[in-house]
Design a protein around this motif. Structure first.
Motif, PDB file in Angstrom:
ATOM      1  N   HIS A  96       0.836  -1.209   0.000  1.00 32.69           N
ATOM      2  CA  HIS A  96       0.000   0.000   0.000  1.00 32.69           C
ATOM      3  C   HIS A  96       0.868   1.255   0.000  1.00 32.69           C
ATOM      4  CE1 HIS A  96      -4.066   1.706   1.179  1.00 32.69           C
ATOM      5  NE2 HIS A  96      -3.290   2.730   1.469  1.00 32.69           N
ATOM      6  N   HIS A  98       1.055   5.238  -1.452  1.00 28.22           N
ATOM      7  CA  HIS A  98       0.530   6.397  -2.180  1.00 28.22           C
ATOM      8  C   HIS A  98       1.742   6.950  -2.920  1.00 28.22           C
ATOM      9  CE1 HIS A  98      -3.322   6.340  -0.016  1.00 28.22           C
ATOM     10  NE2 HIS A  98      -2.593   5.859   0.968  1.00 28.22           N
ATOM     11  N   HIS A 441      -6.531  -2.021   5.292  1.00 28.60           N
ATOM     12  CA  HIS A 441      -6.290  -1.543   6.674  1.00 28.60           C
ATOM     13  C   HIS A 441      -6.864  -2.487   7.734  1.00 28.60           C
ATOM     14  CE1 HIS A 441      -4.657   1.902   4.797  1.00 28.60           C
ATOM     15  NE2 HIS A 441      -5.808   2.445   4.475  1.00 28.60           N
ATOM     16  N   ASP A 504       1.773   2.171   3.779  1.00 25.35           N
ATOM     17  CA  ASP A 504       0.880   3.325   3.655  1.00 25.35           C
ATOM     18  C   ASP A 504       1.689   4.613   3.476  1.00 25.35           C
ATOM     19  OD1 ASP A 504      -1.544   4.531   3.331  1.00 25.35           O
ATOM     20  OD2 ASP A 504      -2.213   4.338   5.405  1.00 25.35           O
TER      21      ASP A 504
HETATM   22 ZN   LIG Z   1      -3.502   4.675   2.341  1.00 20.86          ZN
END
Ligand SMILES: [Zn+2]
Length: 612
Positions: A96, A98, A441, A504
């Motif tokens: 994950h 971004h 998540h 993340d």
């Molecule tokens: Zn995220």
């Protein structure tokens, strides 16, 4: 990217896919390109768990076993690396990222740890010197650690003034940076988006001057003379401690004024993010939010031989029909750029108490959090007037039927519970198959949902460093009992879920993770903050072993992307993606895992990084 552009990119991917290389035959020893020997190789392959040496030819592993066996692979042109007893593990696969945001923060403005004028000015000056003339400097997220020192537990950092809706944190003004940014618009942001700082060039473009009225929904701070100071305030509401942003009006005002980053800028950001990945041993990742243009940049850099991490790009569930029409489904793409999953968001986040719970927040009894827009309208199924469906469910049923993998962000227990209910209905309507539903998540789950999710074989797409980060305020917000189901990795694992790890990156606005898998492994194994609190770990019964944590960050993430036949373990025939570490994760004190460094990173048989 235009549809035509997207199509061209996709067709060129198909071309590469057809030409994809064939695994080297393990039957007889050929001269290898690369040999690593004399190490502790933790393969994450149950059939051959430990080795001392690895050999690779072109982009594949051709040998993994004892040192003696590697000798026939060493020829005149073989590069041999003596490991000196160091640990080798498969390349980390981040579930994950971004990516666009990570590249922008690494190459652009990062103010997370900034809450003084001196640092504020120095950081903006640094970016000003790096950026092409005229390019806007944006973001930064200053003061993120002003109230919560990074890695600490409650009471660290500075007290927020309860009388001040905006928390009376560091407040910059345009005078600090105007001197060197006359031809360069700057729009810096505080981490919570409640306050922005525009320099004179940016204010001018937005038409905010002395004598002009404040733009709707924005409070412009002014000197007594009426001259704007550059500080722009968004409206906030609610009790002080849970003060939430009502709407990002500043962003709405400036967004149409800020040009899209140039392709050159995006390439720089991409290379900078990959550079960081090499340094921390990430050889594959799932890109969850970049704009479609990013795919074309991946393609360009892949064709130029500059790609050093493999990506699985995840478009939006809303686009499922377009993707399915192009023939995209699970497995589509090549070993560098792959598609096959779609993503959606069902609820908010813990950071601003917008995650959706069955019961109200402990610290705010009037709120249970929110559903995202994709849940609405909630209306009759076209097939059965008694069947009420959210829009999310309708889209999910169609995308699932088209062979796409579903991945949905869910934080609160009701959000996760709703997805378990929805998955049961999808299985009932579309039939059983290998769907690897990714609960993104899987942050707070009830006992029942952990058990149900495990039984249905979901992939828990978790980012373990959230444990270290969030434990600092979790119990205050949702109470002790619900916190038991937060990041319940051990119970998810034992129930049968596939626990997959990632970062993340670039993190929530309360912390920076920058892709470093060691932080995630540390958090999963110790369940402590970076400063080692609490002793024994937070809900220590949910700890994973270090072997499990490594598997979650490698083979399980490969599985979560239907790529376990290609990567995730050091196995003959798989891609030669692996990392050499400074310390032996398997035998060291887990408290020190966070400080372990990558010594060498190998991707597709190429040494892409070596520490000095
Ligand atoms: Zn995220």
């Amino acid at each position: 990217m235009s549809e035509r552009g997207a199509m061209n990119t996709i067709m060129s991917l198909v071309g590469t896919f057809l030409l994809a290389s064939v695994a080297a035959s393990p039957s007889e020893a050929q001269e290898a390109d690369l040999v690593l020997r004399g190490g502790v190789v933790w393969t994450v392959d149950d059939d051959n768990p430990e080795a001392q040496a690895i050999a690779s030819l072109r982009d594949r592993i051709v040998y993994a076993g004892p040192d003696e066996g590697v000798r026939p692979y060493i020829g005149r042109s073989t590069r041999v690396i003596d490991l000196d007893g160091k640990l080798v593990v498969p390349g980390f696969n981040d579930n994950h990222v971004h990516f666009e945001g990570t590249g922008r923060l690494l190459y652009g403005l990062n103010l997370l740890d900034v809450s003084t004028e001196r640092d504020f000015v120095a950081r903006i000056r640094e970016v000003h010197e790096r950026y092409a003339p005229g390019t806007w400097i944006t973001g930064g997220d200053w003061s993120a650690y002003e109230t919560w020192a990074e890695g600490d537990v409650a009471e660290a950092g500075r007290e927020v003034n309860p009388e001040d809706l905006y928390g009376n944190l560091f407040l910059p003004n345009k005078g600090m940076i105007d001197g060197f940014t006359r031809d360069r618009p700057v729009l810096a942001r505080r981490f919570d988006r409640k306050v922005y700082l525009a320099n004179s060039a940016a204010l001018e473009i937005a038409g905010i001057r002395k004598g002009t009225p404040d733009p709707a929904g924005i409070a412009v701070e002014r000197q007594r003379s009426g001259e704007p100071t550059g500080a722009l305030f968004n409206p906030v509401a609610g009790a002080v401690e849970s003060t939430v942003l009502v709407q990002d009006n500043v962003r709405a005002l400036f967004e149409p004024l800020i040009p899209e980053p140039s392709r050159q800028q995006r390439i720089q950001e991409t290379l900078r993010a990959w550079d960081q990945m090499k340094r921390v041993g990430v050889t594959s990742y799932s890109d969850v939010t970049s704009a479609p243009i990013q795919v074309d940049i991946y393609r360009e850099l892949r064709d130029a031989g500059r790609m050093t991490a493999r990506v699985r790009y995840r478009p939006s569930l809303e686009d499922w029909e377009y993707l399915a029409g192009l023939g995209i489904r699970v497995g589509f793409g090549d070993e560098w750029i792959r598609f096959g999953a779609v993503k959606a968001w069902i609820d908010g986040i813990m950071g601003n108490s917008s995650a959706r719970f069955y019961e109200a927040y402990t610290h705010n009894p009037s709120s249970r959090g929110i559903w995202r827009d994709i849940m609405f309208p909630f209306e009759r199924s076209p097939d059965n007037p008694e069947d009420m469906q959210s829009r999310l469910e309708r889209l999910a049923l169609l995308a699932d039927n088209a062979g796409l993998q579903l991945t949905v962000h869910a934080i609160g227990d009701e959000a996760n519970g709703y997805l378990m209910d929805m998955l049961e209905r999808i299985i009932e309507k579309n039939g059983e198959r290998d769907r690897r539903f990714r609960l993104v998540h899987a942050q707070v789950m009830t006992d029942r949902d952990i058990e149900r999710g495990g039984r249905m074989g979901i992939v828990a797409e978790v980012q373990p460093f959230h444990v270290s980060d969030d434990m600092r305020w979790m119990e205050e917000r949702i109470g002790r009992d619900r916190s038991r189901g937060a990041y319940a990795f051990r119970r998810l694992w034992d129930a049968g879920a596939v626990v997959s790890f990632g970062s993340d990156s670039p993190g929530t606005n309360a912390s920076r993770y920058y892709l470093n898998p060691m932080l995630g492994l540390y958090a999963a194994v110790t369940r402590k903050t970076l400063s080692g609190q609490p002793e024994g770990g937070w809900f220590p019964q949910e700890k994973l072993t270090v072997e499990e944590a490594i598997k979650a960050y490698t083979l399980n993430t490969a599985y979560a992307a239907y790529e376990e036949h290609l990567k995730g373990s050091i196995t003959v025939g798989k891609l030669a993606d692996f990392v050499v570490l400074s310390d032996n994760l398997l035998t060291m004190d887990p408290d020190n895992i966070k400080d372990v460094k990558v010594v060498t990173t190998v991707v597709g048989g190429n040494v892409v990084y070596e520490a000095d």
